[in-house]
Design a protein around this motif. Structure first.
Motif, PDB file in Angstrom:
ATOM      1  N   LYS A  86      23.636  39.795  38.060  1.00 13.91           N
ATOM      2  CA  LYS A  86      23.197  41.085  37.555  1.00 13.91           C
ATOM      3  C   LYS A  86      22.455  41.830  38.666  1.00 13.91           C
ATOM      4  N   PRO A  87      22.393  43.149  38.575  1.00 12.33           N
ATOM      5  CA  PRO A  87      21.656  43.895  39.608  1.00 12.33           C
ATOM      6  C   PRO A  87      20.221  43.405  39.777  1.00 12.33           C
ATOM      7  N   GLU A  88      19.607  42.960  38.712  1.00 11.85           N
ATOM      8  CA  GLU A  88      18.230  42.486  38.816  1.00 11.85           C
ATOM      9  C   GLU A  88      18.101  41.143  39.538  1.00 11.85           C
ATOM     10  N   ASP A  89      19.223  40.517  39.866  1.00 10.50           N
ATOM     11  CA  ASP A  89      19.193  39.312  40.680  1.00 10.50           C
ATOM     12  C   ASP A  89      19.102  39.640  42.177  1.00 10.50           C
ATOM     13  N   THR A  90      19.200  40.908  42.511  1.00 11.26           N
ATOM     14  CA  THR A  90      19.107  41.311  43.902  1.00 11.26           C
ATOM     15  C   THR A  90      17.750  40.935  44.482  1.00 11.26           C
ATOM     16  N   ALA A  91      17.775  40.207  45.580  1.00  4.99           N
ATOM     17  CA  ALA A  91      16.533  39.722  46.188  1.00  4.99           C
ATOM     18  C   ALA A  91      16.868  38.946  47.456  1.00  4.99           C
ATOM     19  N   VAL A  92      15.830  38.641  48.211  1.00  4.29           N
ATOM     20  CA  VAL A  92      15.960  37.658  49.281  1.00  4.29           C
ATOM     21  C   VAL A  92      15.660  36.295  48.666  1.00  4.29           C
ATOM     22  N   TYR A  93      16.581  35.377  48.863  1.00  2.34           N
ATOM     23  CA  TYR A  93      16.450  34.038  48.292  1.00  2.34           C
ATOM     24  C   TYR A  93      16.026  33.059  49.378  1.00  2.34           C
ATOM     25  N   TYR A  94      15.084  32.202  49.026  1.00  2.00           N
ATOM     26  CA  TYR A  94      14.558  31.196  49.944  1.00  2.00           C
ATOM     27  C   TYR A  94      14.667  29.816  49.310  1.00  2.00           C
ATOM     28  N   CYS A  95      14.906  28.815  50.122  1.00  2.00           N
ATOM     29  CA  CYS A  95      14.772  27.445  49.639  1.00  2.00           C
ATOM     30  C   CYS A  95      13.520  26.831  50.260  1.00  2.00           C
ATOM     31  N   ALA A  96      12.945  25.904  49.537  1.00  2.00           N
ATOM     32  CA  ALA A  96      11.695  25.293  49.981  1.00  2.00           C
ATOM     33  C   ALA A  96      11.638  23.843  49.520  1.00  2.00           C
ATOM     34  N   LEU A  97      10.893  23.080  50.281  1.00  2.00           N
ATOM     35  CA  LEU A  97      10.757  21.646  50.017  1.00  2.00           C
ATOM     36  C   LEU A  97       9.339  21.310  49.587  1.00  2.00           C
TER      37      LEU A  97
END
Length: 118
Positions: A86-97
């Motif tokens: 969805k448009p609201e999923d627009t974002a910068v995505y990060y993974c983290a440990l």
């Protein structure tokens, strides 16, 4: 420990993407790996996380049923499959440990941009 996120891009609403997080020194001794996102003007939120040892999964309500997180020890990676975007999923995505239960998400990869737009 180094994490590298990839797989972002431009997708139309309703489309799918798969993000991958490559984790150096991936070991069962780690506690959890999570995917986070930050949209413009908004705070960072945790989208999903997975227990390294037993594979238990957690999702934020807004992505429940659309996103699926998985771990692959053979590839040393944790993937986030995103469906029905969805448009609201627009974002910068990060993974983290999160290395252990006593610690927070201390190790971060660089972000990968997901844009959902027609």
């Amino acid at each position: 420990v180094q994490l590298q996120a990839s797989g972002g891009g431009l997708v139309q609403p309703g489309g799918s993407l798969r993000l991958s997080c490559d984790v150096s020194d991936f070991t069962l001794n780690y506690f959890s790996i999570g995917w986070f996102r930050q949209a413009p003007g908004k705070e960072r939120e945790r989208v999903s996380c997975i227990s390294v040892s037993d594979g238990s999964r957690h999702y934020v309500d807004s992505v429940e049923g659309r996103f699926a997180i998985s771990r692959d020890f053979a590839k040393n990676s944790v993937d986030l499959r995103m469906n029905n975007l969805k448009p609201e999923d627009t974002a910068v995505y990060y993974c983290a440990l999160r290395p252990s239960v006593a610690r927070n998400f201390d190790f971060w990869g660089q972000g990968t941009l997901v844009t959902v737009s027609s």
